[in-house]
Design an enzyme around this catalytic site. Structure first.
Site, PDB file in Angstrom:
ATOM      1  N   HIS A 189       0.847  -1.199   0.000  1.00 36.02           N
ATOM      2  CA  HIS A 189       0.000   0.000   0.000  1.00 36.02           C
ATOM      3  C   HIS A 189       0.887   1.256   0.000  1.00 36.02           C
ATOM      4  O   HIS A 189       0.913   2.029   0.960  1.00 36.02           O
ATOM      5  CB  HIS A 189      -0.905  -0.026   1.230  1.00 36.02           C
ATOM      6  CG  HIS A 189      -2.105   0.856   1.152  1.00 36.02           C
ATOM      7  ND1 HIS A 189      -2.069   2.133   0.652  1.00 36.02           N
ATOM      8  CD2 HIS A 189      -3.396   0.624   1.518  1.00 36.02           C
ATOM      9  CE1 HIS A 189      -3.281   2.664   0.736  1.00 36.02           C
ATOM     10  NE2 HIS A 189      -4.101   1.766   1.246  1.00 36.02           N
ATOM     11  N   ASP A 236     -10.094   6.145  -6.763  1.00 36.06           N
ATOM     12  CA  ASP A 236      -9.857   4.839  -6.153  1.00 36.06           C
ATOM     13  C   ASP A 236     -10.161   3.788  -7.210  1.00 36.06           C
ATOM     14  O   ASP A 236     -11.313   3.449  -7.451  1.00 36.06           O
ATOM     15  CB  ASP A 236     -10.734   4.655  -4.919  1.00 36.06           C
ATOM     16  CG  ASP A 236     -10.338   3.438  -4.094  1.00 36.06           C
ATOM     17  OD1 ASP A 236      -9.435   2.692  -4.525  1.00 36.06           O
ATOM     18  OD2 ASP A 236     -10.928   3.240  -3.004  1.00 36.06           O
ATOM     19  N   GLU A 295      -0.242   1.245  -5.793  1.00 37.80           N
ATOM     20  CA  GLU A 295      -0.115   0.070  -4.940  1.00 37.80           C
ATOM     21  C   GLU A 295      -0.026  -1.204  -5.781  1.00 37.80           C
ATOM     22  O   GLU A 295      -0.987  -1.565  -6.466  1.00 37.80           O
ATOM     23  CB  GLU A 295      -1.307   0.003  -3.987  1.00 37.80           C
ATOM     24  CG  GLU A 295      -1.577   1.330  -3.281  1.00 37.80           C
ATOM     25  CD  GLU A 295      -2.947   1.377  -2.631  1.00 37.80           C
ATOM     26  OE1 GLU A 295      -3.472   0.313  -2.245  1.00 37.80           O
ATOM     27  OE2 GLU A 295      -3.512   2.489  -2.519  1.00 37.80           O
TER      28      GLU A 295
END
Length: 320
Positions: A189, A236, A295
């Site tokens: 992450h 996202d 990520e």
């Protein structure tokens, strides 16, 4: 005694080349490694979380919230938390369904297993050893009873963090040490530090479909955008089967390159202003302008690891 008219000259001794320095903090909470070039990495044993990575010129490459908890009370907001054995919220009915979001690796205290360094070129000006590798371990005997009860499997994780000039390589080896198979997901992450999110673009994902998690109406599969990612709102996205190399640019100049090994997926995330306000451990208030999460992971589906087998994947981040 016979005097010699000429004594042999002394053999010159070359000065020892500088080597990487590794230290453990006084409170035994973190490990710090520094190269002769000035490159530096700092790892919190809680979560084996990389909380700082600086280039030789002193520039910090990772974003760390100024409200991040570094006392082991909760997962760290920033740096490179390790996500295992699930990504995101747990799914009811699955064997990971009783675990907290993103699993237990990021909120468990890992063991520091030691260091190793590799020699660089012997040419003058090589700066001594080229790299240093720090190894950390986690297994079912180390995690707390709550996590062990929620995910009752035998396993071993070896997390290796290798610092070299201008680069950081993180790799995770996952071993199933029991006879039965189990499922898992994994992700690094990574919070990259940038100057201005409005001037950032991400390339290498133009031809890749993705899951948009913030679109109206809930998560939605989207076709390849056919253009670099830019940012003007909360983002996202989960890109599956992504290309191997991702580049982060700022003001059209390459800032980071992320190269993945055995990690097919990429998550791109920035919370933007409103979501950042809702996270108690996020700071400063405008910190979202100075970060971008790229990520590397395997999260699009479950991986199944047979008893006795080991899986390994990693990412190499270059600071440009």
């Amino acid at each position: 005694m016979v005097e010699r008219s000429k004594k042999p000259s002394a053999i010159p001794v070359s000065p020892l080349a500088p080597t990487p320095q590794v230290s453990i903090s006084d409170d035994n909470s973190r490990v710090i490694a520094t190269l002769p070039t000035g490159d530096r990495v700092e790892v919190l044993l809680y979560g084996a979380t990389v909380i700082s990575w600086r280039s030789g010129n002193g520039k910090e490459n990772l974003f760390l919230s100024d409200k991040a908890h570094l006392d082991g009370s909760k997962p760290v907001r920033g740096g490179i938390p390790v996500v295992f054995p699930l990504f995101g919220a747990p799914t009811a009915g699955h064997e990971t369904g009783k675990l907290p979001q993103h699993g237990f690796a990021r909120n468990s205290r890992w063991e520091y297993l030691g260091k190793s360094s590799s020699e660089s070129s012997s040419l003058p000006g090589s700066g001594g050893d080229a790299s240093v590798k720090l190894d950390f371990g986690l297994s079912e005997g180390i995690i707390d009873s709550k996590a062990r009860s929620a995910w009752n499997h035998q396993f071993g994780l070896t997390y290796s963090i290798t610092l070299s000039t201008g680069e950081l390589y993180t790799s995770l080896a996952v071993s199933n040490t029991e006879s039965s198979a189990w499922d898992f997901q994994v992700l690094f992450h990574t919070y990259l530090k940038i100057d201005d999110i409005s001037k950032v673009s991400v390339t290498g994902l133009e031809e890749t479909a993705y899951l948009d998690k913030v679109v109206a109406g809930g998560p939605k599969e989207s076709s390849a955008a056919k253009k670099p990612i830019t940012f003007d709102q909360e983002t996202d996205r989960v890109y599956t089967k992504a290309g191997k190399t991702i580049t982060v640019l700022e003001s059209d100049e390459p800032r980071f390159e992320v190269i993945r090994d055995a990690l097919g997926d990429v998550v791109v995330w920035n919370p933007w202003s409103e979501k950042a306000k809702g996270m108690a451990d996020f700071g400063p208030a405008d910190g979202w302008k100075s970060m971008i999460c790229v990520e590397a992971g395997s999260v699009g589906q479950w991986m199944t690891l047979e008893g006795g087998d080991t899986w390994e994947g990693g990412q190499r981040i270059k600071a440009l």
